[in-house]
Design a protein around this motif. Structure first.
Motif, PDB file in Angstrom:
ATOM      1  N   GLU A 170     -11.098  -3.084   5.590  1.00 29.38           N
ATOM      2  CA  GLU A 170     -12.492  -3.405   5.268  1.00 29.38           C
ATOM      3  C   GLU A 170     -13.066  -2.515   4.167  1.00 29.38           C
ATOM      4  O   GLU A 170     -14.206  -2.697   3.764  1.00 29.38           O
ATOM      5  CB  GLU A 170     -13.355  -3.308   6.529  1.00 29.38           C
ATOM      6  CG  GLU A 170     -13.360  -1.917   7.144  1.00 29.38           C
ATOM      7  CD  GLU A 170     -13.939  -1.881   8.540  1.00 29.38           C
ATOM      8  OE1 GLU A 170     -14.824  -1.047   8.773  1.00 29.38           O
ATOM      9  OE2 GLU A 170     -13.502  -2.672   9.372  1.00 29.38           O
ATOM     10  N   THR A 171     -12.278  -1.573   3.679  1.00 27.41           N
ATOM     11  CA  THR A 171     -12.737  -0.658   2.636  1.00 27.41           C
ATOM     12  C   THR A 171     -12.412  -1.240   1.271  1.00 27.41           C
ATOM     13  O   THR A 171     -11.252  -1.551   0.990  1.00 27.41           O
ATOM     14  CB  THR A 171     -12.061   0.718   2.793  1.00 27.41           C
ATOM     15  OG1 THR A 171     -12.338   1.228   4.095  1.00 27.41           O
ATOM     16  CG2 THR A 171     -12.561   1.702   1.754  1.00 27.41           C
ATOM     17  N   PRO A 172     -13.424  -1.405   0.407  1.00 31.56           N
ATOM     18  CA  PRO A 172     -13.142  -1.967  -0.923  1.00 31.56           C
ATOM     19  C   PRO A 172     -12.310  -0.991  -1.774  1.00 31.56           C
ATOM     20  O   PRO A 172     -12.448   0.225  -1.654  1.00 31.56           O
ATOM     21  CB  PRO A 172     -14.529  -2.174  -1.533  1.00 31.56           C
ATOM     22  CG  PRO A 172     -15.449  -1.313  -0.746  1.00 31.56           C
ATOM     23  CD  PRO A 172     -14.827  -1.103   0.601  1.00 31.56           C
ATOM     24  N   LEU A 173     -11.458  -1.557  -2.614  1.00 34.74           N
ATOM     25  CA  LEU A 173     -10.661  -0.739  -3.535  1.00 34.74           C
ATOM     26  C   LEU A 173     -11.559  -0.187  -4.634  1.00 34.74           C
ATOM     27  O   LEU A 173     -12.514  -0.834  -5.053  1.00 34.74           O
ATOM     28  CB  LEU A 173      -9.550  -1.580  -4.156  1.00 34.74           C
ATOM     29  CG  LEU A 173      -8.490  -2.112  -3.210  1.00 34.74           C
ATOM     30  CD1 LEU A 173      -7.505  -2.986  -3.986  1.00 34.74           C
ATOM     31  CD2 LEU A 173      -7.748  -0.988  -2.527  1.00 34.74           C
ATOM     32  N   ALA A 187      -3.678   4.959  -0.747  1.00 38.44           N
ATOM     33  CA  ALA A 187      -4.570   5.437   0.303  1.00 38.44           C
ATOM     34  C   ALA A 187      -4.280   6.922   0.500  1.00 38.44           C
ATOM     35  O   ALA A 187      -3.122   7.339   0.493  1.00 38.44           O
ATOM     36  CB  ALA A 187      -4.343   4.677   1.601  1.00 38.44           C
ATOM     37  N   ILE A 188      -5.320   7.698   0.669  1.00 42.54           N
ATOM     38  CA  ILE A 188      -5.182   9.147   0.828  1.00 42.54           C
ATOM     39  C   ILE A 188      -5.528   9.539   2.257  1.00 42.54           C
ATOM     40  O   ILE A 188      -6.597   9.192   2.768  1.00 42.54           O
ATOM     41  CB  ILE A 188      -6.104   9.887  -0.159  1.00 42.54           C
ATOM     42  CG1 ILE A 188      -5.668   9.591  -1.592  1.00 42.54           C
ATOM     43  CG2 ILE A 188      -6.124  11.385   0.123  1.00 42.54           C
ATOM     44  CD1 ILE A 188      -6.626  10.127  -2.652  1.00 42.54           C
ATOM     45  N   LEU A 189      -4.592  10.259   2.878  1.00 45.92           N
ATOM     46  CA  LEU A 189      -4.855  10.852   4.196  1.00 45.92           C
ATOM     47  C   LEU A 189      -4.814  12.362   4.012  1.00 45.92           C
ATOM     48  O   LEU A 189      -3.732  12.954   3.903  1.00 45.92           O
ATOM     49  CB  LEU A 189      -3.809  10.394   5.218  1.00 45.92           C
ATOM     50  CG  LEU A 189      -3.816   8.910   5.546  1.00 45.92           C
ATOM     51  CD1 LEU A 189      -2.722   8.578   6.566  1.00 45.92           C
ATOM     52  CD2 LEU A 189      -5.182   8.467   6.066  1.00 45.92           C
ATOM     53  N   LEU A 196       0.851  -1.180   0.000  1.00 44.21           N
ATOM     54  CA  LEU A 196       0.000   0.000   0.000  1.00 44.21           C
ATOM     55  C   LEU A 196       0.890   1.234   0.000  1.00 44.21           C
ATOM     56  O   LEU A 196       1.907   1.273   0.689  1.00 44.21           O
ATOM     57  CB  LEU A 196      -0.866  -0.005   1.269  1.00 44.21           C
ATOM     58  CG  LEU A 196      -1.810   1.163   1.500  1.00 44.21           C
ATOM     59  CD1 LEU A 196      -2.932   1.160   0.463  1.00 44.21           C
ATOM     60  CD2 LEU A 196      -2.397   1.093   2.899  1.00 44.21           C
ATOM     61  N   VAL A 197       0.520   2.235  -0.792  1.00 45.83           N
ATOM     62  CA  VAL A 197       1.204   3.528  -0.765  1.00 45.83           C
ATOM     63  C   VAL A 197       0.227   4.515  -0.142  1.00 45.83           C
ATOM     64  O   VAL A 197      -0.934   4.592  -0.539  1.00 45.83           O
ATOM     65  CB  VAL A 197       1.626   3.998  -2.175  1.00 45.83           C
ATOM     66  CG1 VAL A 197       2.241   5.385  -2.128  1.00 45.83           C
ATOM     67  CG2 VAL A 197       2.610   3.005  -2.791  1.00 45.83           C
ATOM     68  N   VAL A 198       0.694   5.253   0.848  1.00 45.47           N
ATOM     69  CA  VAL A 198      -0.146   6.200   1.576  1.00 45.47           C
ATOM     70  C   VAL A 198       0.358   7.612   1.292  1.00 45.47           C
ATOM     71  O   VAL A 198       1.520   7.919   1.540  1.00 45.47           O
ATOM     72  CB  VAL A 198      -0.080   5.936   3.104  1.00 45.47           C
ATOM     73  CG1 VAL A 198      -0.983   6.907   3.855  1.00 45.47           C
ATOM     74  CG2 VAL A 198      -0.431   4.491   3.416  1.00 45.47           C
ATOM     75  N   ALA A 199      -0.509   8.461   0.766  1.00 44.93           N
ATOM     76  CA  ALA A 199      -0.170   9.863   0.529  1.00 44.93           C
ATOM     77  C   ALA A 199      -0.829  10.693   1.619  1.00 44.93           C
ATOM     78  O   ALA A 199      -2.055  10.773   1.695  1.00 44.93           O
ATOM     79  CB  ALA A 199      -0.643  10.311  -0.849  1.00 44.93           C
ATOM     80  N   ALA A 200      -0.015  11.295   2.469  1.00 47.25           N
ATOM     81  CA  ALA A 200      -0.515  12.114   3.575  1.00 47.25           C
ATOM     82  C   ALA A 200      -0.063  13.543   3.347  1.00 47.25           C
ATOM     83  O   ALA A 200       1.121  13.865   3.471  1.00 47.25           O
ATOM     84  CB  ALA A 200       0.010  11.592   4.906  1.00 47.25           C
TER      85      ALA A 200
END
Length: 119
Positions: A111-114, A82-84, A54-58
């Motif tokens: 639990e969040t669908p892509l 994933a966006i924060l 997973l790549v998270v952009a915060a």
């Protein structure tokens, strides 16, 4: 083995909260091993060659757009984004319906669908 998340963070976005340390703790608390990347690093694109699960952009819109463009240029890698939203306006996140604080978003990742998005 815990899934790996690459956190791309703009520490100067918005009110500068949550901090790098708080974000790492939050993501680790959700069961991920975190690799931290500064969004302003000149070698960010190269650092994202070795993606995680997973790549998270915060950050704000600039950080989100920058990370999304890098990932779109490397479709063979296939890591979800994933966006924060921790910027000032957060227009990209708002347009995608992402309105909650990181503390509410991260625990629900598993639990969040892509969703596939078109650029």
């Amino acid at each position: 083995m815990a899934p790996k998340a690459i956190l791309v963070h703009n520490a100067s976005a918005g009110t500068r909260e949550p901090s790098k340390e708080q974000l790492i703790a939050l993501i680790e608390g959700a069961g991920y091993h975190v690799k931290y990347r500064n969004s302003k690093a000149p070698d960010l694109e190269a650092k994202l060659d070795k993606q995680g699960d997973l790549v998270v952009a915060a950050g704000g819109d600039g950080t989100i757009a920058k990370v999304a463009k890098i990932l779109l240029s490397k479709p063979e890698q296939g890591s979800p984004l994933a966006i924060l939203p921790i910027g000032t306006a957060n227009n990209i996140a708002l347009s995608l319906g992402i309105t909650e604080a990181p503390e509410a978003l991260v625990p629900r990742w598993n639990e969040t669908p892509l969703r596939k998005l078109s650029h």
